[in-house]
Scaffold this active site. Structure first.
Site, PDB file in Angstrom:
ATOM      1  N   CYS A  12      -2.956   3.180 -22.598  1.00 26.87           N
ATOM      2  CA  CYS A  12      -3.505   2.967 -21.255  1.00 26.87           C
ATOM      3  C   CYS A  12      -5.036   2.911 -21.331  1.00 26.87           C
ATOM      4  O   CYS A  12      -5.660   3.699 -22.043  1.00 26.87           O
ATOM      5  CB  CYS A  12      -3.067   4.092 -20.321  1.00 26.87           C
ATOM      6  SG  CYS A  12      -3.837   4.042 -18.682  1.00 26.87           S
ATOM      7  N   CYS A  68      -7.154   3.430 -18.744  1.00 27.32           N
ATOM      8  CA  CYS A  68      -7.812   4.098 -17.614  1.00 27.32           C
ATOM      9  C   CYS A  68      -8.834   5.124 -18.112  1.00 27.32           C
ATOM     10  O   CYS A  68      -8.787   5.549 -19.268  1.00 27.32           O
ATOM     11  CB  CYS A  68      -6.775   4.776 -16.711  1.00 27.32           C
ATOM     12  SG  CYS A  68      -6.253   6.420 -17.264  1.00 27.32           S
ATOM     13  N   CYS A 115      -7.146   8.314 -19.717  1.00 33.64           N
ATOM     14  CA  CYS A 115      -6.444   8.137 -20.995  1.00 33.64           C
ATOM     15  C   CYS A 115      -7.384   7.761 -22.139  1.00 33.64           C
ATOM     16  O   CYS A 115      -7.076   8.031 -23.299  1.00 33.64           O
ATOM     17  CB  CYS A 115      -5.359   7.085 -20.850  1.00 33.64           C
ATOM     18  SG  CYS A 115      -3.957   7.629 -19.836  1.00 33.64           S
ATOM     19  N   ASP A 152       0.868  -1.179   0.000  1.00 34.39           N
ATOM     20  CA  ASP A 152       0.000   0.000   0.000  1.00 34.39           C
ATOM     21  C   ASP A 152       0.898   1.220   0.000  1.00 34.39           C
ATOM     22  O   ASP A 152       2.033   1.169   0.471  1.00 34.39           O
ATOM     23  CB  ASP A 152      -0.907   0.028   1.232  1.00 34.39           C
ATOM     24  CG  ASP A 152      -0.186   0.578   2.467  1.00 34.39           C
ATOM     25  OD1 ASP A 152      -0.337   1.780   2.764  1.00 34.39           O
ATOM     26  OD2 ASP A 152       0.554  -0.182   3.118  1.00 34.39           O
TER      27      ASP A 152
END
Length: 379
Positions: free
Chosen positions: A309, A311, A314, A271
């Protein structure tokens, strides 16, 4: 149940079955300290970008809105509308980060709230009870996180106290999980290895907590002031003494390169606040390294943050537009950057898992680390 599927060198490809679903490892846990990812990212967004585990903080949720309130509302999963695993940090890191507002004693830690100055107390039993109220999937043991540069005598005493606290955490967790009114009676407990940069202290502590037969083990107290070389050295020395057949979690680390290096040293849970924090400041991660979208070179750049990408940022928006949003202090700019960075981290873990599945992790690691240096070399 934790099952190792593949091993390459020290790197592990595994899965952890929990009451809230299966976690495929290596995994990056997205940090939502106060039950939300900073940057206006919803739980629906988290699913879209491939998040497996969300991490929240015991200390912060105890102060606001209050763990008893969360319990009355059905626990953290129901409260934040998230049906996948949640790990709650114990509050131990705040023993380090709020050093000016706390006093450590054998029974626990006396804090002054960073919100209103109110005096609060948290010890092993209190931390377990708060995390039980939150009903997270995985609870972390309450520990002290000494500075990476603390002197040896202090670290030795601190680690011994952390071990005593761990025994108290385990006993209280067992008691809570046996109660009929406990929200999650299958809550898992991870212990934490401490010892700053002292190899012998780290090794002895790892051996000691390994004998306690916990559900998982974390390496804490790294990336808190020591050098990167010291961090890797401690992982090389400490991790082999933690049970290989249990999850191994490196707390609060780190950069994409840190993660890849740590995977090769046997770590499979991670994390870090970097993707959300850097995203809010216009720093975005790519396979070629980190870009600063405030840079004037992107003012007319019609390409996405990273070509190829998948995402949400993008797929639709250009570097030029996102840069404009950031310069105009529009929240959408921060949100898009955070979404991209979290997607990048989650997708990085998918790549690592695939490489381990295919037995190509060593070549993947070499190529990925070299690729992520491109932007730095160009600038």
């Amino acid at each position: 149940m934790y099952t190792i599927k593949k091993i390459q060198g020290r790197a592990k490809r595994a899965r952890l079955e929990t009451v809230h679903g299966v976690i495929e490892t290596p995994v990056f846990m997205n940090v939502g300290t106060a039950a939300a990812i900073k940057g206006a990212v919803s739980t629906e967004d988290l699913k879209t970008i491939g998040t497996q585990v969300q991490l929240s903080n015991t200390y912060h949720l105890h102060l606001r809105p209050g763990d008893e309130l969360v319990r009355q509302l059905g626990g953290l999963h129901k409260f934040m509308v998230w049906d996948r695993p949640i790990l709650t940090d114990s509050g131990g890191f705040q023993v380090f980060s709020l050093s000016s507002l706390r006093k450590i004693k054998e029974e626990g830690v006396f804090f002054q709230s960073h919100i209103d100055g109110k005096k609060i107390f948290m010890g092993p039993e209190e931390s377990m009870r708060i995390q039980s109220n939150l009903a997270s999937t995985i609870a972390m043991a309450f520990d002290e996180c000494p500075s990476g540069t603390a002197d040896r005598d202090y670290v030795q005493a601190s680690v011994e106290r952390t071990t005593r606290w761990l025994a108290r955490c385990k006993e209280e967790m067992m008691r809570l999980n046996q109660q009929e009114n406990t929200l999650n009676r299958h809550q898992l407990l991870f212990g934490i290895n401490q010892g700053a940069i002292y190899e012998d202290i780290r090794i002895e502590h790892a051996k000691e907590i390994a004998r306690m037969d916990l559900d998982g083990y974390a390496v804490g107290g790294l990336s808190v002031g020591e050098s990167q070389e010291d961090m890797y050295r401690i992982l090389d020395e400490a991790v082999p003494h933690l049970p290989q057949d249990k999850p191994t979690y490196l707390m609060g680390v780190g950069t994409p390169a840190n993660i890849i290096e740590a995977v090769s040293r046997g770590v499979d849970f991670f994390d870090c606040v970097y993707p959300s924090r850097n995203g809010r400041h216009g720093h975005v991660y790519t396979g070629q390294g980190k870009r600063n979208l405030f840079n004037a070179r992107y003012s007319m750049d019609e390409r996405p943050i990273e070509e190829g990408c998948g995402c949400p940022a993008c797929r639709h928006y250009s570097r030029a537009y996102i840069r404009h949003l950031l310069k105009a202090k529009e929240m959408l700019g921060m949100r898009l950057c955070v979404l991209h960075n979290l997607y990048f981290y989650n997708h990085l873990m998918e790549e690592i898992r695939d490489a381990l599945d295919e037995g190509t992790f060593d070549s993947y690691k070499k190529a990925k680390l070299e690729s992520m240096e491109q932007i730095r070399k160009e600038s």
